[in-house]
Design an enzyme around this catalytic site. Structure first.
Site, PDB file in Angstrom:
ATOM      1  N   SER A  11       0.843  -1.196   0.000  1.00  0.00           N
ATOM      2  CA  SER A  11       0.000   0.000   0.000  1.00  0.00           C
ATOM      3  C   SER A  11       0.879   1.247   0.000  1.00  0.00           C
ATOM      4  CB  SER A  11      -0.875   0.012   1.255  1.00  0.00           C
ATOM      5  OG  SER A  11      -1.490   1.274   1.420  1.00  0.00           O
ATOM      6  N   TYR A  70      -2.838  -0.484  10.217  1.00  0.00           N
ATOM      7  CA  TYR A  70      -2.875  -1.089   8.870  1.00  0.00           C
ATOM      8  C   TYR A  70      -1.586  -0.734   8.114  1.00  0.00           C
ATOM      9  CZ  TYR A  70      -4.107  -1.272   3.880  1.00  0.00           C
ATOM     10  OH  TYR A  70      -4.111  -1.509   2.521  1.00  0.00           O
TER      11      TYR A  70
HETATM   12  N1  NAP Z   1      -8.615  -0.513  -1.887  1.00  0.00           N
HETATM   13  C1  NAP Z   1      -7.553   0.236  -1.652  1.00  0.00           C
HETATM   14  O1  NAP Z   1      -7.628   1.483  -1.691  1.00  0.00           O
HETATM   15  C2  NAP Z   1      -6.222  -0.402  -1.365  1.00  0.00           C
HETATM   16  C3  NAP Z   1      -5.103   0.439  -1.342  1.00  0.00           C
HETATM   17  C4  NAP Z   1      -3.847  -0.109  -1.075  1.00  0.00           C
HETATM   18  C5  NAP Z   1      -3.737  -1.459  -0.831  1.00  0.00           C
HETATM   19  N2  NAP Z   1      -4.823  -2.260  -0.853  1.00  0.00           N
HETATM   20  C6  NAP Z   1      -4.626  -3.686  -0.572  1.00  0.00           C
HETATM   21  O2  NAP Z   1      -5.124  -4.451  -1.647  1.00  0.00           O
HETATM   22  C7  NAP Z   1      -5.567  -5.728  -1.163  1.00  0.00           C
HETATM   23  C8  NAP Z   1      -6.990  -5.972  -1.646  1.00  0.00           C
HETATM   24  O3  NAP Z   1      -7.803  -4.917  -1.175  1.00  0.00           O
HETATM   25  P1  NAP Z   1      -9.263  -4.601  -1.770  1.00  0.00           P
HETATM   26  O4  NAP Z   1      -9.406  -3.139  -1.730  1.00  0.00           O
HETATM   27  O5  NAP Z   1      -9.481  -5.336  -3.022  1.00  0.00           O
HETATM   28  O6  NAP Z   1     -10.124  -5.202  -0.581  1.00  0.00           O
HETATM   29  P2  NAP Z   1     -11.577  -5.862  -0.525  1.00  0.00           P
HETATM   30  O7  NAP Z   1     -12.394  -5.443  -1.699  1.00  0.00           O
HETATM   31  O8  NAP Z   1     -12.069  -5.582   0.845  1.00  0.00           O
HETATM   32  O9  NAP Z   1     -11.252  -7.442  -0.683  1.00  0.00           O
HETATM   33  C9  NAP Z   1     -10.492  -8.085   0.288  1.00  0.00           C
HETATM   34  C10 NAP Z   1     -10.281  -9.527  -0.108  1.00  0.00           C
HETATM   35  O10 NAP Z   1      -9.474 -10.146   0.912  1.00  0.00           O
HETATM   36  C11 NAP Z   1     -10.117 -11.319   1.360  1.00  0.00           C
HETATM   37  N3  NAP Z   1      -9.877 -11.529   2.802  1.00  0.00           N
HETATM   38  C12 NAP Z   1      -9.915 -10.607   3.790  1.00  0.00           C
HETATM   39  N4  NAP Z   1      -9.679 -11.207   4.980  1.00  0.00           N
HETATM   40  C13 NAP Z   1      -9.504 -12.525   4.743  1.00  0.00           C
HETATM   41  C14 NAP Z   1      -9.241 -13.660   5.557  1.00  0.00           C
HETATM   42  N5  NAP Z   1      -9.127 -13.573   6.882  1.00  0.00           N
HETATM   43  N6  NAP Z   1      -9.123 -14.872   4.959  1.00  0.00           N
HETATM   44  C15 NAP Z   1      -9.254 -15.000   3.628  1.00  0.00           C
HETATM   45  N7  NAP Z   1      -9.515 -13.952   2.795  1.00  0.00           N
HETATM   46  C16 NAP Z   1      -9.628 -12.733   3.346  1.00  0.00           C
HETATM   47  C17 NAP Z   1     -11.599 -11.103   1.083  1.00  0.00           C
HETATM   48  O11 NAP Z   1     -12.203 -12.384   0.944  1.00  0.00           O
HETATM   49  P3  NAP Z   1     -13.754 -12.714   1.335  1.00  0.00           P
HETATM   50  O12 NAP Z   1     -14.579 -11.547   0.962  1.00  0.00           O
HETATM   51  O13 NAP Z   1     -14.014 -13.914   0.505  1.00  0.00           O
HETATM   52  O14 NAP Z   1     -13.747 -13.022   2.803  1.00  0.00           O
HETATM   53  C18 NAP Z   1     -11.561 -10.305  -0.217  1.00  0.00           C
HETATM   54  O15 NAP Z   1     -11.492 -11.170  -1.320  1.00  0.00           O
HETATM   55  C19 NAP Z   1      -5.421  -5.678   0.355  1.00  0.00           C
HETATM   56  O16 NAP Z   1      -4.218  -6.300   0.733  1.00  0.00           O
HETATM   57  C20 NAP Z   1      -5.366  -4.194   0.638  1.00  0.00           C
HETATM   58  O17 NAP Z   1      -4.687  -3.915   1.831  1.00  0.00           O
HETATM   59  C21 NAP Z   1      -6.080  -1.757  -1.107  1.00  0.00           C
END
Ligand code: NAP
Length: 255
Positions: free
Chosen positions: A142, A162
């Site tokens: 991130s 985080y």
């Molecule tokens: N969105 C942003 O602005 C942003 C920015 C920087 C970095 N990121 C990083 O990008 C990655 C994806 O983020 P996103 O925005 O796509 O998030 P998201 O839409 O909330 O999706 C999160 C995913 O992680 C899975 N997950 C969460 N906890 C879990 C657990 N305990 N066991 C198994 N699976 C788990 C969820 O699976 P289920 O729904 O099936 O449980 C879901 O598929 C993360 O590492 C996040 O920190 C995001």
């Protein structure tokens, strides 16, 4: 583009957001997708159906990566499908939390580190017997790993816990790259800025959207596909000389 034809690719957290878009991008490049999910079974199954309908190969796998046995359970399911060869692993599953310093609980802290750091740490350990010359790992870090995001202040909610999980994962990426490089395994991070997903629900408000755009050089919200395309490149042979890197994918945030 079929740069990953005949390759196997695990994507954790593929049910939604960045993970889903990454699974689609890797499938488009020809990889057999192992689409991991935690709770969102229906979403993962619909992803698998979509990839297969487009002529690709995909399977859905489930494990709670915040539990002590989650990583080992997932690695075993991967092994049953790929045997002894996994080409690509994308460690994307993660959770976030914003709160005032005073409001964080031990449980919040432990959940963040269990999901975002301990899960990936032991998943790499457990996948190692299936990785070899030419395999690669990409971890989703991130912008928060290198810079303070939001409004710093004791009365403002902040993502500091985080952000520190992402700092830890970037340190792991460098160590993994150094340790696994001699085996021909590349390890990199991509560091997204604000991406429009369920996690960044603040972007659904006008104030949140303005805050995001205010720190970016490019004036639109980032999309999951913006990150997925970079992960697909890192997974390909085009990135064969890149390891131990963290690539910002943030529209030029906080330059
Ligand atoms: N969105 C942003 O602005 C942003 C920015 C920087 C970095 N990121 C990083 O990008 C990655 C994806 O983020 P996103 O925005 O796509 O998030 P998201 O839409 O909330 O999706 C999160 C995913 O992680 C899975 N997950 C969460 N906890 C879990 C657990 N305990 N066991 C198994 N699976 C788990 C969820 O699976 P289920 O729904 O099936 O449980 C879901 O598929 C993360 O590492 C996040 O920190 C995001």
């Amino acid at each position: 583009m079929t740069t990953l034809k005949g390759k196997t690719a695990l994507v954790t957290g593929a049910s939604r957001g960045i993970g889903r878009a990454t699974a689609v991008a890797l499938a488009r490049a020809g990889a057999h997708i192992l689409a991991h999910y935690g709770r969102s079974a229906q979403e993962a199954e619909s992803l698998v159906t979509e990839i297969r309908a487009n002529g690709g190969l995909a399977d859905a796998l489930s494990a709670d990566l915040a539990t002590t046995q989650g990583a080992a359970m997932l690695a075993e399911q991967v092994r049953l499908i790929v045997g002894d060869r996994l080409d690509v692993a994308v460690l994307n599953a993660g959770i976030s939390k914003a709160a005032r310093i005073a409001d964080y609980t031990l449980e919040d802290f432990d959940n963040l580190f269990a999901t975002n750091v301990r899960g990936p740490f032991f998943l790499v350990q457990q996948l190692l017997p299936m990785l070899g010359e030419g395999s690669n790992i990409t971890v989703i870090s991130s912008l928060g790993a290198r810079t303070v995001v939001g409004k710093p202040g004791v009365d403002s909610p902040s993502i500091l816990a985080y952000a520190s999980t992402k700092g830890a994962i970037e340190t792991l990426v460098k160590n993994w790259a150094a340790i696994l490089g001699p085996l021909g395994i590349r390890v990199n991070a991509v560091a997204p800025g604000v991406i429009d997903t369920d996690m960044s629900n603040f972007t659904k408000t006008e104030a949140g959207r303005e805050a995001a755009l205010g720190m970016q050089a490019l004036k639109r919200l980032g999309k999951p596909e913006d990150v997925a395309d970079v992960v697909a490149f890192l997974a390909s042979d085009g990135a064969r000389w890149i390891t131990g890197a963290s690539i910002p994918v943030d529209g030029g945030s906080k330059l």
